[in-house]
Design a protein around this motif. Sequence first.
Motif, PDB file in Angstrom:
ATOM      1  N   MET A 140     -41.325   7.419  12.973  1.00  0.00           N
ATOM      2  CA  MET A 140     -41.338   6.084  13.513  1.00  0.00           C
ATOM      3  C   MET A 140     -42.679   5.439  13.523  1.00  0.00           C
ATOM      4  O   MET A 140     -43.056   4.434  13.393  1.00  0.00           O
ATOM      5  CB  MET A 140     -40.627   6.197  15.154  1.00  0.00           C
ATOM      6  N   ARG A 141     -43.551   6.599  13.957  1.00  0.00           N
ATOM      7  CA  ARG A 141     -45.005   6.287  13.784  1.00  0.00           C
ATOM      8  C   ARG A 141     -45.551   5.648  12.383  1.00  0.00           C
ATOM      9  O   ARG A 141     -46.188   4.847  12.275  1.00  0.00           O
ATOM     10  CB  ARG A 141     -45.617   7.486  14.503  1.00  0.00           C
ATOM     11  N   LYS A 142     -45.409   6.756  11.448  1.00  0.00           N
ATOM     12  CA  LYS A 142     -45.791   6.533  10.145  1.00  0.00           C
ATOM     13  C   LYS A 142     -45.123   5.186   9.633  1.00  0.00           C
ATOM     14  O   LYS A 142     -45.955   4.490   8.706  1.00  0.00           O
ATOM     15  CB  LYS A 142     -45.500   7.475   9.171  1.00  0.00           C
ATOM     16  N   MET A 143     -44.056   4.828   9.845  1.00  0.00           N
ATOM     17  CA  MET A 143     -43.429   3.693   9.313  1.00  0.00           C
ATOM     18  C   MET A 143     -43.517   2.451  10.047  1.00  0.00           C
ATOM     19  O   MET A 143     -43.266   1.283   9.741  1.00  0.00           O
ATOM     20  CB  MET A 143     -41.906   3.975   9.175  1.00  0.00           C
ATOM     21  N   ALA A 144     -44.269   2.717  11.163  1.00  0.00           N
ATOM     22  CA  ALA A 144     -44.638   1.618  12.223  1.00  0.00           C
ATOM     23  C   ALA A 144     -43.295   0.780  12.560  1.00  0.00           C
ATOM     24  O   ALA A 144     -43.292  -0.566  12.660  1.00  0.00           O
ATOM     25  CB  ALA A 144     -45.884   0.481  11.440  1.00  0.00           C
ATOM     26  N   ALA A 145     -42.324   1.472  12.845  1.00  0.00           N
ATOM     27  CA  ALA A 145     -41.036   0.911  13.400  1.00  0.00           C
ATOM     28  C   ALA A 145     -40.981   0.993  14.791  1.00  0.00           C
ATOM     29  O   ALA A 145     -41.386   2.188  15.487  1.00  0.00           O
ATOM     30  CB  ALA A 145     -39.954   1.818  12.677  1.00  0.00           C
ATOM     31  N   ARG A 146     -40.780   0.069  15.636  1.00  0.00           N
ATOM     32  CA  ARG A 146     -40.532   0.138  17.007  1.00  0.00           C
ATOM     33  C   ARG A 146     -39.137   0.785  17.476  1.00  0.00           C
ATOM     34  O   ARG A 146     -39.020   1.346  18.533  1.00  0.00           O
ATOM     35  CB  ARG A 146     -40.624  -1.351  17.640  1.00  0.00           C
ATOM     36  N   HIS A 147     -38.263   0.525  16.727  1.00  0.00           N
ATOM     37  CA  HIS A 147     -36.789   0.961  16.950  1.00  0.00           C
ATOM     38  C   HIS A 147     -36.045   1.338  15.727  1.00  0.00           C
ATOM     39  O   HIS A 147     -36.462   0.894  14.789  1.00  0.00           O
ATOM     40  CB  HIS A 147     -36.065   0.072  17.974  1.00  0.00           C
ATOM     41  N   LEU A 148     -34.776   1.984  15.777  1.00  0.00           N
ATOM     42  CA  LEU A 148     -34.320   2.373  15.035  1.00  0.00           C
ATOM     43  C   LEU A 148     -33.643   1.533  14.002  1.00  0.00           C
ATOM     44  O   LEU A 148     -33.827   1.690  12.695  1.00  0.00           O
ATOM     45  CB  LEU A 148     -33.068   3.416  15.336  1.00  0.00           C
ATOM     46  N   PRO A 149     -33.220   0.382  14.523  1.00  0.00           N
ATOM     47  CA  PRO A 149     -32.722  -0.801  13.509  1.00  0.00           C
ATOM     48  C   PRO A 149     -33.758  -1.143  12.770  1.00  0.00           C
ATOM     49  O   PRO A 149     -33.515  -1.742  11.695  1.00  0.00           O
ATOM     50  CB  PRO A 149     -32.053  -1.689  14.587  1.00  0.00           C
TER      51      PRO A 149
END
Length: 167
Positions: A140-149
């Motif tokens: 999540m951190r590396k992909m800069a995603a705030r949430h799973l969707p």
Amino acid sequence: MNDLARARISGGATTLPAAQALQNGLAIELRVQGCADDLRQLTDNLAHGLDEVKAVERALNRSRAALAASEAALAASRNAERVATPEHPADPQVLIRFDTLTPREREVFDLLVTGMSSKLIARKLGGSFRTIEIHRAQIMRKMAARHLPELVRMSIESMASRRDHAD
């Protein structure tokens, strides 16, 4: 009854049938006057009602314009979140971020975006639940995603490019 009519009746200047006719005429005149007053009141109310109808129409037109703007914004938002196709390649940032994942994180990533829980991923890959949770946080951190969707959207967008990149 007006003053002249009262004076004629009380002064005896008119006969009884004439006085009754005069009284009836005056009563009718009063009713006509009352109807005229009622008609003026209805006309005023109608004018006021038309103003209210026009105000409602203006509000409705403003609502229609706001709805059209919202629909346009929604359409633009949907276009911004489009799935990558040959005409619309994936965001290069997503591919760069994906390349920063370790091989184990990529395995976890692939299972995570299919909807598997961390517990099931741990069983499938033979690791501990806590280790998978750590991998998940790193992904999540590396992909800069705030949430799973959001992570799933990135996966879908970049899938064709990742396949080409792997080959």
